[in-house]
Motif scaffolding. Structure first.
Motif, PDB file in Angstrom:
ATOM      1  N   LYS A  62      40.318  39.585  25.627  1.00 28.96           N
ATOM      2  CA  LYS A  62      40.926  39.615  24.293  1.00 28.96           C
ATOM      3  C   LYS A  62      42.410  39.249  24.378  1.00 28.96           C
ATOM      4  CE  LYS A  62      41.749  44.641  24.387  1.00 28.96           C
ATOM      5  NZ  LYS A  62      41.444  45.926  23.715  1.00 28.96           N
ATOM      6  N   GLY A  63      42.826  38.352  23.481  1.00 31.42           N
ATOM      7  CA  GLY A  63      44.218  37.917  23.456  1.00 31.42           C
ATOM      8  C   GLY A  63      44.542  36.798  24.422  1.00 31.42           C
ATOM      9  N   TRP A  64      43.545  36.293  25.159  1.00 28.66           N
ATOM     10  CA  TRP A  64      43.796  35.216  26.116  1.00 28.66           C
ATOM     11  C   TRP A  64      43.702  33.842  25.442  1.00 28.66           C
ATOM     12  CZ3 TRP A  64      41.108  36.084  31.510  1.00 28.66           C
ATOM     13  CH2 TRP A  64      41.507  37.327  32.040  1.00 28.66           C
ATOM     14  N   LYS A  65      44.706  33.027  25.607  1.00 25.23           N
ATOM     15  CA  LYS A  65      44.672  31.650  25.083  1.00 25.23           C
ATOM     16  C   LYS A  65      43.706  30.775  25.884  1.00 25.23           C
ATOM     17  CE  LYS A  65      49.045  30.691  25.447  1.00 25.23           C
ATOM     18  NZ  LYS A  65      50.272  29.877  25.367  1.00 25.23           N
ATOM     19  N   ALA A  66      43.397  31.196  27.115  1.00 22.09           N
ATOM     20  CA  ALA A  66      42.519  30.403  27.981  1.00 22.09           C
ATOM     21  C   ALA A  66      41.181  30.116  27.321  1.00 22.09           C
ATOM     22  CB  ALA A  66      42.301  31.132  29.302  1.00 22.09           C
ATOM     23  N   VAL A  67      40.679  31.064  26.548  1.00 23.89           N
ATOM     24  CA  VAL A  67      39.377  30.911  25.895  1.00 23.89           C
ATOM     25  C   VAL A  67      39.369  29.696  24.973  1.00 23.89           C
ATOM     26  CG1 VAL A  67      37.724  32.024  24.343  1.00 23.89           C
ATOM     27  CG2 VAL A  67      38.937  33.386  26.064  1.00 23.89           C
ATOM     28  N   ASP A  68      40.484  29.394  24.369  1.00 28.01           N
ATOM     29  CA  ASP A  68      40.565  28.266  23.442  1.00 28.01           C
ATOM     30  C   ASP A  68      40.980  26.957  24.106  1.00 28.01           C
ATOM     31  OD1 ASP A  68      39.946  29.858  21.162  1.00 28.01           O
ATOM     32  OD2 ASP A  68      42.008  30.614  21.171  1.00 28.01           O
TER      33      ASP A  68
ATOM     34  N   GLY B 218      34.073  35.003  27.145  1.00 30.97           N
ATOM     35  CA  GLY B 218      34.995  36.068  26.793  1.00 30.97           C
ATOM     36  C   GLY B 218      34.779  37.361  27.555  1.00 30.97           C
ATOM     37  N   GLU B 219      33.695  37.446  28.310  1.00 30.74           N
ATOM     38  CA  GLU B 219      33.399  38.658  29.070  1.00 30.74           C
ATOM     39  C   GLU B 219      33.920  38.545  30.502  1.00 30.74           C
ATOM     40  OE1 GLU B 219      29.366  40.053  26.679  1.00 30.74           O
ATOM     41  OE2 GLU B 219      29.154  39.176  28.686  1.00 30.74           O
ATOM     42  N   ILE B 220      34.179  39.690  31.121  1.00 31.17           N
ATOM     43  CA  ILE B 220      34.629  39.726  32.518  1.00 31.17           C
ATOM     44  C   ILE B 220      33.669  40.576  33.331  1.00 31.17           C
ATOM     45  CG2 ILE B 220      36.427  40.500  34.105  1.00 31.17           C
ATOM     46  CD1 ILE B 220      38.515  39.915  32.061  1.00 31.17           C
ATOM     47  N   ILE B 221      33.161  40.021  34.419  1.00 33.96           N
ATOM     48  CA  ILE B 221      32.348  40.795  35.339  1.00 33.96           C
ATOM     49  C   ILE B 221      33.239  41.264  36.486  1.00 33.96           C
ATOM     50  CG2 ILE B 221      31.576  38.735  36.625  1.00 33.96           C
ATOM     51  CD1 ILE B 221      28.914  40.250  37.127  1.00 33.96           C
ATOM     52  N   VAL B 222      33.087  42.522  36.871  1.00 30.85           N
ATOM     53  CA  VAL B 222      33.843  43.090  37.984  1.00 30.85           C
ATOM     54  C   VAL B 222      32.841  43.496  39.055  1.00 30.85           C
ATOM     55  CG1 VAL B 222      35.470  44.859  38.727  1.00 30.85           C
ATOM     56  CG2 VAL B 222      35.594  43.956  36.400  1.00 30.85           C
ATOM     57  N   ILE B 223      33.038  42.984  40.262  1.00 34.19           N
ATOM     58  CA  ILE B 223      32.070  43.208  41.329  1.00 34.19           C
ATOM     59  C   ILE B 223      32.750  43.110  42.683  1.00 34.19           C
ATOM     60  CG2 ILE B 223      31.428  40.758  41.279  1.00 34.19           C
ATOM     61  CD1 ILE B 223      28.627  41.533  42.152  1.00 34.19           C
ATOM     62  N   ASP B 224      32.276  43.917  43.619  1.00 39.75           N
ATOM     63  CA  ASP B 224      32.749  43.794  44.999  1.00 39.75           C
ATOM     64  C   ASP B 224      31.837  42.801  45.704  1.00 39.75           C
ATOM     65  OD1 ASP B 224      33.584  43.992  47.609  1.00 39.75           O
ATOM     66  OD2 ASP B 224      33.809  46.172  47.569  1.00 39.75           O
ATOM     67  N   THR B 225      32.271  41.548  45.731  1.00 39.01           N
ATOM     68  CA  THR B 225      31.440  40.483  46.302  1.00 39.01           C
ATOM     69  C   THR B 225      31.384  40.524  47.819  1.00 39.01           C
ATOM     70  OG1 THR B 225      33.334  38.977  46.249  1.00 39.01           O
ATOM     71  CG2 THR B 225      31.853  38.958  44.341  1.00 39.01           C
TER      72      THR B 225
ATOM     73  N   TYR C 118      46.544  33.489  30.242  1.00 36.48           N
ATOM     74  CA  TYR C 118      45.798  34.736  30.397  1.00 36.48           C
ATOM     75  C   TYR C 118      46.740  35.770  30.995  1.00 36.48           C
ATOM     76  CZ  TYR C 118      45.539  33.842  35.414  1.00 36.48           C
ATOM     77  OH  TYR C 118      45.867  33.626  36.724  1.00 36.48           O
ATOM     78  N   HIS C 119      46.346  37.009  30.993  1.00 40.87           N
ATOM     79  CA  HIS C 119      47.184  38.052  31.577  1.00 40.87           C
ATOM     80  C   HIS C 119      46.311  39.038  32.350  1.00 40.87           C
ATOM     81  CE1 HIS C 119      45.755  40.470  28.202  1.00 40.87           C
ATOM     82  NE2 HIS C 119      46.187  39.519  27.389  1.00 40.87           N
ATOM     83  N   ARG C 120      46.949  39.950  33.000  1.00 44.91           N
ATOM     84  CA  ARG C 120      46.248  40.967  33.778  1.00 44.91           C
ATOM     85  C   ARG C 120      45.224  41.678  32.879  1.00 44.91           C
ATOM     86  NH1 ARG C 120      47.777  45.026  37.791  1.00 44.91           N
ATOM     87  NH2 ARG C 120      46.974  47.072  37.161  1.00 44.91           N
ATOM     88  N   PRO C 121      43.954  41.781  33.315  1.00 47.91           N
ATOM     89  CA  PRO C 121      42.954  42.476  32.503  1.00 47.91           C
ATOM     90  C   PRO C 121      43.407  43.890  32.129  1.00 47.91           C
ATOM     91  CG  PRO C 121      41.886  41.281  34.278  1.00 47.91           C
ATOM     92  CD  PRO C 121      43.365  41.194  34.535  1.00 47.91           C
ATOM     93  N   TYR C 122      43.248  44.226  30.868  1.00 44.62           N
ATOM     94  CA  TYR C 122      43.809  45.485  30.353  1.00 44.62           C
ATOM     95  C   TYR C 122      43.217  46.727  31.004  1.00 44.62           C
ATOM     96  CZ  TYR C 122      39.573  46.563  27.641  1.00 44.62           C
ATOM     97  OH  TYR C 122      38.294  46.889  27.269  1.00 44.62           O
ATOM     98  N   PHE C 123      41.999  46.605  31.557  1.00 47.51           N
ATOM     99  CA  PHE C 123      41.304  47.782  32.075  1.00 47.51           C
ATOM    100  C   PHE C 123      41.656  48.119  33.526  1.00 47.51           C
ATOM    101  CE2 PHE C 123      38.629  43.973  32.222  1.00 47.51           C
ATOM    102  CZ  PHE C 123      38.411  43.851  33.584  1.00 47.51           C
ATOM    103  N   LEU C 124      42.422  47.256  34.198  1.00 50.59           N
ATOM    104  CA  LEU C 124      42.800  47.552  35.584  1.00 50.59           C
ATOM    105  C   LEU C 124      43.796  48.717  35.608  1.00 50.59           C
ATOM    106  CD1 LEU C 124      43.296  44.058  37.288  1.00 50.59           C
ATOM    107  CD2 LEU C 124      41.264  45.522  37.296  1.00 50.59           C
TER     108      LEU C 124
END
Length: 311
Positions: free
Chosen positions: A129-135, A281-288, A210-216
């Protein structure tokens, strides 16, 4: 994953057919360490997995130390030995994990407690949310970006580039492909590639979109080096595990991508595979580093994913 299991069993069978005695294998330091620290021998199924890994570890060490008396070898090299010599994973990361949660409006504390700290994969639906990258992000965007930063013709060789199943040798090759193929027009060869951005000028521009994901969590450091993956329908990465330092977040900027996850081999008897589709618009978080993963781009728009590690 099945392919990896078959390879393990094939190698183990060849070890059994070789002249290497069990007594010699038991004397190897790596075997002693595995026996001393592993808890993988709780039932017969686990014993099989244990012996497969013991066989691979022991033979590799035996081979490279020159303990065989002849020059004949039955292993094909090179292959990624970092996956073979990785340490056993604590299966707590996948026990009772049967689905990948999709959540939104999550606090950094809840994200850390319920997912990041225990290695549980999750998708944050409002992550960008709020990322210009999506557009703005597109094939032409990246082509113009590297042209404008002066490194289009000779992008740094030390930047990692993943051609996957294409013939491309570098990011320059990709950005110079003909327009018809770049647009995935009918009759064009499919393509999917990835790269790490180590162009400082391009990186500064990228980070304005884009910016640092808000949930980190506030205490979590977002690693500056960015990874970008781009391609068309049906393509993606094969089943693999990474060799990076930290877990990562990957933002699906455009397109839709299905992730197939599998537990590490030592946990397969008590954990299960999962599948999740990540929407734009979604972000997956995973320990690859721990979860084996495979991706496939679904029909529709070009898929563009950007991500980074975090500690």
């Amino acid at each position: 994953m099945e392919r990896a299991e078959k390879r393990f069993l094939a190698i183990f069978e060849k070890i059994n057919q070789s002249n290497v005695s069990k007594e010699k294998l038991k004397k190897l330091d790596v075997v002693k360490k595995l026996i001393g620290t592993s808890n993988l021998i709780e039932n017969s199924e686990r014993k099989i997995s244990y012996m497969v890994f013991i066989g691979i570890f022991a033979y590799m060490v035996y081979f490279f130390m020159g303990l065989r008396g002849d020059d004949e070898c039955f292993l094909e090299f090179p292959f990624d030995t970092t996956k073979v010599f990785r340490g056993p994973v604590n299966c707590d990361i996948c026990i009772n994990v049967t689905t990948v949660d999709k959540i939104n409006n999550v606090s950094p504390d809840d994200f850390d407690k319920n997912y990041a700290s225990i290695g549980k994969p999750v998708v944050i639906t409002d992550g960008t949310k709020g990322w210009k990258a999506v557009d703005y992000f597109s094939f032409d965007f990246f082509k113009d970006l590297y042209q404008s930063t002066g490194n289009f013709a000779d992008i740094k060789l030390e930047c990692q580039f993943f051609p996957y199943k294409t013939e491309f040798k570098s990011l320059s090759d990709v950005l110079n492909m003909n327009p018809e193929r770049a647009r995935f027009e009918p009759g064009s060869k499919p393509w999917y590639i990835g790269w790490s951005n180590c162009n400082d000028d391009a990186g500064k521009i990228l980070r304005t979109y884009y910016h640092r994901p808000y949930f980190l969590p506030i205490t979590s450091e977002n690693i500056a080096l960015n990874w970008i993956f781009m391609g068309g329908k049906g393509s993606g990465a094969h089943m693999h595990v990474d060799d990076v330092t930290y877990p990562s977040w990957q933002a699906q900027i455009k397109g839709r991508k299905t992730w197939k996850l599998a537990p590490p081999p030592e946990c397969m008897h008590k954990c299960q595979r999962m599948e999740i589709t990540v929407e734009p618009g979604e972000i997956i978080v995973i320990d690859t580093n721990k979860w084996y993963h495979q991706t496939e781009i679904l029909p529709g728009s070009i898929s563009i994913t950007i991500g980074a590690e975090f500690d």
